[in-house]
Design a protein around this motif. Structure first.
Motif, PDB file in Angstrom:
ATOM      1  N   UNK A  76     -10.591 -32.467  61.433  1.00 22.11           N
ATOM      2  CA  UNK A  76     -11.089 -31.332  60.660  1.00 22.11           C
ATOM      3  C   UNK A  76     -11.605 -30.320  61.656  1.00 22.11           C
ATOM      4  N   UNK A  77     -11.050 -29.131  61.626  1.00 25.82           N
ATOM      5  CA  UNK A  77     -11.490 -28.120  62.573  1.00 25.82           C
ATOM      6  C   UNK A  77     -11.320 -26.725  62.017  1.00 25.82           C
ATOM      7  N   UNK A 123     -15.684 -23.063  55.756  1.00 26.25           N
ATOM      8  CA  UNK A 123     -14.329 -23.595  55.614  1.00 26.25           C
ATOM      9  C   UNK A 123     -14.288 -25.100  55.812  1.00 26.25           C
ATOM     10  N   UNK A 124     -15.173 -25.646  56.668  1.00 20.66           N
ATOM     11  CA  UNK A 124     -15.194 -27.099  56.832  1.00 20.66           C
ATOM     12  C   UNK A 124     -15.461 -27.788  55.508  1.00 20.66           C
ATOM     13  N   UNK A 125     -16.480 -27.331  54.796  1.00 17.51           N
ATOM     14  CA  UNK A 125     -16.805 -27.917  53.495  1.00 17.51           C
ATOM     15  C   UNK A 125     -15.687 -27.671  52.492  1.00 17.51           C
ATOM     16  N   UNK A 136      -3.682 -19.111  59.836  1.00 19.86           N
ATOM     17  CA  UNK A 136      -4.347 -20.393  59.684  1.00 19.86           C
ATOM     18  C   UNK A 136      -5.680 -20.369  60.425  1.00 19.86           C
ATOM     19  N   UNK A 137      -6.756 -20.610  59.686  1.00 22.28           N
ATOM     20  CA  UNK A 137      -8.101 -20.579  60.260  1.00 22.28           C
ATOM     21  C   UNK A 137      -8.724 -21.959  60.399  1.00 22.28           C
ATOM     22  N   UNK A 138      -8.223 -22.927  59.637  1.00 20.60           N
ATOM     23  CA  UNK A 138      -8.774 -24.274  59.659  1.00 20.60           C
ATOM     24  C   UNK A 138      -7.690 -25.286  59.374  1.00 20.60           C
ATOM     25  N   UNK A 139      -7.992 -26.542  59.688  1.00 20.95           N
ATOM     26  CA  UNK A 139      -6.975 -27.605  59.633  1.00 20.95           C
ATOM     27  C   UNK A 139      -7.644 -28.914  59.263  1.00 20.95           C
ATOM     28  N   UNK A 140      -6.989 -29.683  58.399  1.00 19.99           N
ATOM     29  CA  UNK A 140      -7.483 -31.018  58.047  1.00 19.99           C
ATOM     30  C   UNK A 140      -6.303 -31.980  57.979  1.00 19.99           C
ATOM     31  N   UNK A 141      -6.522 -33.192  58.487  1.00 17.24           N
ATOM     32  CA  UNK A 141      -5.451 -34.182  58.579  1.00 17.24           C
ATOM     33  C   UNK A 141      -6.022 -35.555  58.250  1.00 17.24           C
TER      34      UNK A 141
END
Length: 233
Positions: free
Chosen positions: A77-78, A88-90, A57-62
């Motif tokens: 978002x991180x 990855x943010x976008x 897991x490289x990124x996370x959104x909630x």
């Protein structure tokens, strides 16, 4: 690095791992959203997703439902520092848009620090969000990467079905809108470290400018990453 997969988290183990990921991104002193809460919110219609490469897991959104039908609040978002540069943010946000539209959610709101040029570049310039709401010292004193300044935040409003956002989802980059320019530091973290008083002055100056503009019915309509300037109109 192999192909990136973005999907919802699928197990309690992945939800627990997201706590570790949050600590790596926001700092050990910043309490993560815990897996029990994430599990309950996911079951009640929230979005909990990650970006993966080779199973890591490289990124996370909630995000979670708001009190207004058709509106989601995006809370976290991180992306890990090692994965920066992969956009990855976008990509996580565009995944969020598709996920929301499939569930008749057409507006996503979230708060962010208006002094962070990287976040403004993503939220306003790349995604096409706007803002007209300012919160003074929203969270009170903070720790981790957010320590050192009053925790002022603005509310990004992302109208998922607007022509502007739809065009950006297709990869188009419309011309910058016309508006009054308001400059911010290019790297507020570096400024906090180098000159805390100058960083505080930048916070208070931007607070006054944006609150005055929002009070007059104006809003943030764009951001120029080349000059680190908001466009107000």
């Amino acid at each position: 690095m192999s192909e990136i997969l973005i999907r919802e988290l699928e197990s309690v183990a992945e939800l627990k791992h997201s706590e570790h990921l949050q600590r790596l991104i926001w700092g050990e002193d910043d309490p993560p959203d815990n897996s029990d809460l994430l599990l309950a919110i996911q079951h009640e219609g929230g979005l909990v997703a990650g970006a993966f490469s080779d199973g890591k897991m490289l990124g996370f959104i909630f995000g979670f439902p708001s009190s207004t039908q058709g509106v989601q609040h995006s809370h976290r978002l991180g992306v890990l520092s090692e994965a920066r540069g992969l956009k990855l943010g976008a990509r996580l946000k565009w995944f969020q848009r598709d996920w929301c539209l499939a569930r008749a959610i057409t507006l996503v709101r979230w708060t962010y620090d208006p002094l962070r040029a990287v976040n403004a570049g993503l939220n306003i310039s790349s995604l096409g969000a706007t803002s007209s709401t300012y919160h003074v010292d929203y969270y009170g004193p903070m720790v981790g990467i957010n320590a050192g300044l009053p925790s002022d935040r603005i509310v990004a409003e992302w109208k998922l079905d607007s022509p502007l956002v739809a065009s950006r989802a297709r990869g188009a980059q419309p011309d910058l809108p016309q508006g009054r320019r308001v400059d911010i530091p290019r790297d507020i973290e570096q400024l906090v470290s180098r000159d805390p008083q100058a960083a505080l002055a930048a916070r208070l100056s931007l607070r006054e400018t944006l609150m005055d503009a929002f009070g007059k019915g104006e809003r943030i309509i764009g951001f120029d990453p080349e000059t680190a300037s908001y466009l107000i109109g």
